[in-house]
Write a protein that holds these residues in place. Sequence first.
Motif, short mmCIF file in Angstrom:
data_model
loop_
_atom_site.label_atom_id
_atom_site.label_comp_id
_atom_site.label_asym_id
_atom_site.label_seq_id
_atom_site.Cartn_x
_atom_site.Cartn_y
_atom_site.Cartn_z
N TRP A 142 -5.95 2.33 -8.45
CA TRP A 142 -5.41 1.85 -7.32
C TRP A 142 -4.23 2.79 -6.55
N ASN A 143 -4.68 4.06 -6.66
CA ASN A 143 -3.99 5.12 -5.60
C ASN A 143 -4.76 5.05 -4.26
N ILE A 144 -3.97 5.00 -3.34
CA ILE A 144 -4.29 5.01 -1.95
C ILE A 144 -5.12 6.49 -1.51
N VAL A 145 -6.22 6.42 -1.29
CA VAL A 145 -7.16 7.51 -0.71
C VAL A 145 -6.90 7.58 0.70
N MET A 146 -7.11 6.65 1.55
CA MET A 146 -6.96 6.64 3.01
C MET A 146 -6.39 5.50 3.60
N THR A 147 -5.99 5.60 5.04
CA THR A 147 -5.50 4.37 5.48
C THR A 147 -5.90 4.27 7.13
N ASN A 148 -5.66 3.18 7.50
CA ASN A 148 -5.83 3.21 9.16
C ASN A 148 -4.33 3.32 9.64
N ARG A 149 -4.09 3.38 11.07
CA ARG A 149 -2.85 3.41 11.67
C ARG A 149 -2.14 2.06 11.54
N ALA A 150 -2.76 1.05 11.29
CA ALA A 150 -1.89 -0.29 11.15
C ALA A 150 -1.14 -0.28 9.74
N ILE A 151 -1.49 0.44 8.90
CA ILE A 151 -0.55 0.63 7.70
C ILE A 151 0.76 1.20 8.04
N ASP A 152 0.93 2.08 9.03
CA ASP A 152 1.93 2.91 8.85
C ASP A 152 3.18 2.06 9.19
N PRO A 153 3.40 1.06 10.02
CA PRO A 153 4.55 0.30 10.27
C PRO A 153 5.22 -0.36 8.73
N PHE A 154 4.13 -0.44 7.85
CA PHE A 154 4.56 -1.29 6.64
C PHE A 154 5.32 -0.30 5.74
N LEU A 155 4.93 0.76 5.74
CA LEU A 155 5.67 1.94 5.02
C LEU A 155 7.09 2.36 5.61
N ALA A 156 7.62 1.94 6.54
CA ALA A 156 8.82 2.03 7.14
C ALA A 156 9.98 1.35 5.97
N ASN A 157 10.97 2.26 5.60
CA ASN A 157 11.95 1.72 4.81
C ASN A 157 11.60 1.87 3.36
N VAL A 158 10.51 2.60 3.09
CA VAL A 158 9.99 2.56 1.58
C VAL A 158 10.46 3.92 1.05
N ALA A 159 10.78 3.80 -0.22
CA ALA A 159 11.66 4.83 -0.68
C ALA A 159 10.56 6.12 -0.71
N PRO A 160 11.07 7.19 -0.41
CA PRO A 160 10.22 8.46 -0.20
C PRO A 160 9.57 8.84 -1.54
#
Length: 259
Positions: free
Chosen positions: A111-129
């Motif tokens: 379940w390690n992320i290998v690739m994403t599309n651009r629609a994922i990016d906004p969901f990563l806002a405010n996630v701990a670095p």
Amino acid sequence: MYTVGELLRQWRHRRGLSQLDLAIAADVSARHVSLVETGKSNPSADMILRLAEQLGVPLRERNRLLLAAGFAPRYARRPLDGDALKAAWDAIARVLRAHEPYPALVVDRGWNIVMTNRAIDPFLANVAPDLLRPPVNMVRLGLDPRGFAPRIVNLAEVRSLLRTRIARQLAAAPDPGLTALYEELLAPGGENVRHPAGSEIAIPMIFRFGERELRLFSTTTTFGTPLDITLDEVTIESYYPADAESAAYFTSAGSGAGT
């Protein structure tokens, strides 16, 4: 160290098959299956792979069976972004782009992320670095309080769904890393989760962004006949809006999760 016969017997038991069941499926005699499992017959590499195919043994474990019998591994494990798998990488990238404006990503067997599309990016806002340092784990990202967890309205339900999926994955093919992840984040804690019935086409993941709630359900896509371990172990997770309001959010011009 297990013999090839012992390993095949373990896989047969894991699949709940008798020696006769396996023999019929593989078009061999039950006696031959018995002789292989007890070590009284040395199977050829082709026989090992025939039995492994009927048992649904993952490619990684088929190599282990071959090695146990003294044969060279048959399946390579090459990087997804390398030259050898360029056609597969390009195909996956096209699938992810075509799914926009909805989110989609690719995960490996852990379940390690290998690739994403651009629609994922906004969901990563405010996630701990530190949660975004490779390898980014989708389960940890979703359940960690510094990740998506505070935004997921039905967190207990989502955790229950992940627990079911990963428990099924482990039952099909045990894996130490995935077992550790399960014990860390998904071990049952006594919660009693009731899933909705009737109106839903699938159990949604409900995200809260400010005053807005987004309801998403997911589908999974895998390669149909992979001959490479990497391709055998990757899954495309595609998310779709579960209602008209969520669909409008993604398709509206200039929309962005977290705004």
